[in-house]
Design a protein around this motif. Structure first.
Motif, short mmCIF file in Angstrom:
data_model
loop_
_atom_site.label_atom_id
_atom_site.label_comp_id
_atom_site.label_asym_id
_atom_site.label_seq_id
_atom_site.Cartn_x
_atom_site.Cartn_y
_atom_site.Cartn_z
N THR A 48 -5.46 -3.10 4.84
CA THR A 48 -4.46 -1.95 5.20
C THR A 48 -5.15 -0.44 4.91
N CYS A 49 -6.65 -0.67 4.88
CA CYS A 49 -7.31 0.66 4.49
C CYS A 49 -6.99 1.74 5.39
N LEU B 299 -0.18 -0.93 -4.76
CA LEU B 299 -1.59 -1.61 -4.60
C LEU B 299 -2.22 -0.71 -5.89
N ASP B 300 -2.14 0.56 -5.68
CA ASP B 300 -2.79 1.66 -6.68
C ASP B 300 -2.26 1.27 -7.97
N ARG C 70 0.85 -1.26 0.08
CA ARG C 70 0.14 -0.13 0.04
C ARG C 70 0.88 1.27 -0.18
N GLU D 193 -5.92 -4.47 0.02
CA GLU D 193 -6.48 -2.96 0.20
C GLU D 193 -7.53 -3.02 1.42
#
Ligand code: UTP
Length: 471
Positions: free
Chosen positions: A330-331, A224-225, A219, A327
């Protein structure tokens, strides 16, 4: 609050004394590291994990985890696996799968100077672990008709040499645009008296925060993005020390998808109750790994009526993980997983400014483990694997799980593939190959490739011969 007040508040007296004596630039560098620490959390961890050795409580309801057998043992399962493999191949062709290697560890047991991935592993050509994986991925991408993006996790301790190694070797023929390096977090080593240690005159003694750190590092690094933007849904996770692992496995990926799993795992039937593999268990309806060292003897040794181990399933640390699961986990920018204590000999700078290399363990390193994500998933899946095809860990220089045993397994697997392709392999009385053969993963990624590669090829291998094949 000024960092000196924080240190006072948390009783870090050795650091206060060291900072008073440090040169301004060194002091500034250390203070920067200290500023990044969540002190309330660290204080809790010191009380919980350093001043005591937390016992892993074994839940009363622990049962062996169910798994998909491999190979399939019913017609229904055979059909399911055929469907899964087809789906897995489609997902690869659509670019929905990325590969992820965790290479941030320190590899202390191997005793090799440099990132473990730069260790020469193959039996004939001495290709490094990184080269082996890179060539496998190149061939797997070729088969899929689409390059497979490769995420490489390093730590601050080996990031630069790892990147330099890839650059110096022209990324082993991969397009650097398909490779992303990212670094995991670090944790300070903590002396048994609760004091943080200096590892050098301008740095704390820091260590990578365990392979569980992968999730948050994905993240924080933006990986991740990037995966989301590129349409990647699934991550094929493997470790740098296991060159036998299929870097992507259509059956495993496809079954993960069909089962709607958030995190899946391969399992190996353990060879004995005390084999050093984590045990797949169920507790509270969730999948969990109990480490071999925590497994009570009566459970480890328990057998079914047919004599097989009740807790048969051991973990070779091979996973497929859904991007969306990471996601979700780890938000809030944190990772809510337990820590594990490792007692280590940590070199440190003493009050006279000298480097001390202790003979006995003197400090605790805290690590999080990737498998602690399993119980956090709504849906998991475990698929049996064949050890000879999946798992040859290079942990030690010699003996069990060593470079030596790993090479022997690579030879055995390649010899088997050659036999499958119709080549006669000389064998010793104990059945092991009486030759050293090496197939390039750039040419031969799987059994089908081996058959194709040796088609129309009248290779003969003499007893004792040493030979490599492929690009
Ligand atoms: P190991 O548990 O074998 O640890 O890692 P290690 O640090 O490599 O080796 P030793 O214990 O010091 O001998 C298993 C895998 O997890 C990765 C390693 O690089 C290896 O691929 N790992 C481990 C990380 O990426 N980060 C970590 O903090 C720890």
């Amino acid at each position: 609050m000024a960092i000196s007040d924080t240190l006072k508040q948390y009783g870090q007296l050795s650091l206060i004394a060291a900072l008073e004596k440090a040169a301004p630039a060194d002091k500034a560098a250390i203070e920067k590291q200290l500023d990044a620490i969540n002190w309330a959390e660290l204080d809790r961890l010191i009380k919980e994990y350093v001043f005591q050795k937390p016992e892993t409580a074994i839940p009363d309801d622990l049962t062996p985890a169910p798994f998909f057998p491999f190979p399939a043992n019913t017609d229904e399962l055979k059909a399911r696996y055929a469907e899964a493999e087809k789906v897995g191949n489609e997902l690869l062709a659509q670019g929905k799968v990325a590969a992820l290697i965790v290479a941030g560890g320190q590899g202390t047991r191997l005793g090799f100077d440099g990132p473990k991935g730069t260790y020469p592993i193959t039996p004939v050509l001495k290709k490094t672990l990184f080269q082996y994986f890179a060539e496998s991925l190149a061939r797997a991408g070729e088969k899929a008709g689409k390059p497979i993006n490769w995420y490489i996790m390093t730590s601050e301790l080996n990031d630069k040499p790892t990147r330099d190694f890839f650059a110096a070797n022209n990324y082993f023929g991969l397009n650097p645009e398909n490779i992303m390096f990212f670094t995991q977090g670090m944790m300070p080593a903590i002396a048994y008296n609760g004091q943080l240690l200096l590892g050098g005159k301008d740095t704390l003694a820091l260590a990578p925060n365990g392979h569980g750190g992968t999730l948050l590092a994905l993240r924080k690094s933006g990986a991740l993005d990037q995966m989301k933007a590129n349409g990647v849904e699934y991550i094929s996770y493997f470790q740098v020390d296991n060159p036998l692992v299929p870097v992507v496995d259509p059956l495993f990926i496809g079954l993960h998808h069909l089962e709607g799993s958030e995190i899946s795992a391969r399992m190996l039937p353990k060879t004995n109750p005390y084999e050093k593999l984590g045990n797949f268990c169920i507790t509270g309806g969730r999948l969990q790994i109990i480490e071999y060292s925590d497994m009570p003897a009566e459970l480890a040794e328990r057998r079914k009526a047919d004599g097989t181990l009740d807790f048969l399933a051991g973990s070779p640390a091979i996973h497929v993980i859904s991007r969306e699961f990471i996601e979700r986990l780890t938000c809030d920018g944190q990772l809510h997983m337990p820590w594990h204590r490792a007692d280590k000999k940590v070199a440190y700078i003493n009050e006279n400014g000298d480097l001390v290399k202790p003979d006995e363990t003197n400090a605790v390193k805290l690590e999080s483990f990737i498998f602690d994500a399993l119980p956090l998933a709504e849906k998991t899946m475990v698929l049996e694997g064949c050890r000879e095809e999946l798992f040859a860990p290079t942990k030690n220089a010699t003996g069990v799980d060593s470079a030596e045993s790993c090479r022997a397994m690579l030879v055995a697997r390649d010899a088997r593939r050659m036999e499958l392709a119709g080549i006669k392999i000389p064998r010793k009385a104990d059945g092991s190959p009486d030759c050293i053969v090496e197939l390039s993963p750039r040419s031969v990624f799987d059994d089908a490739d081996a058959i194709e590669f040796f088609k129309n090829n009248s290779v003969t291998i003499a007893p004792g011969e040493v030979k490599a094949f492929g690009k």
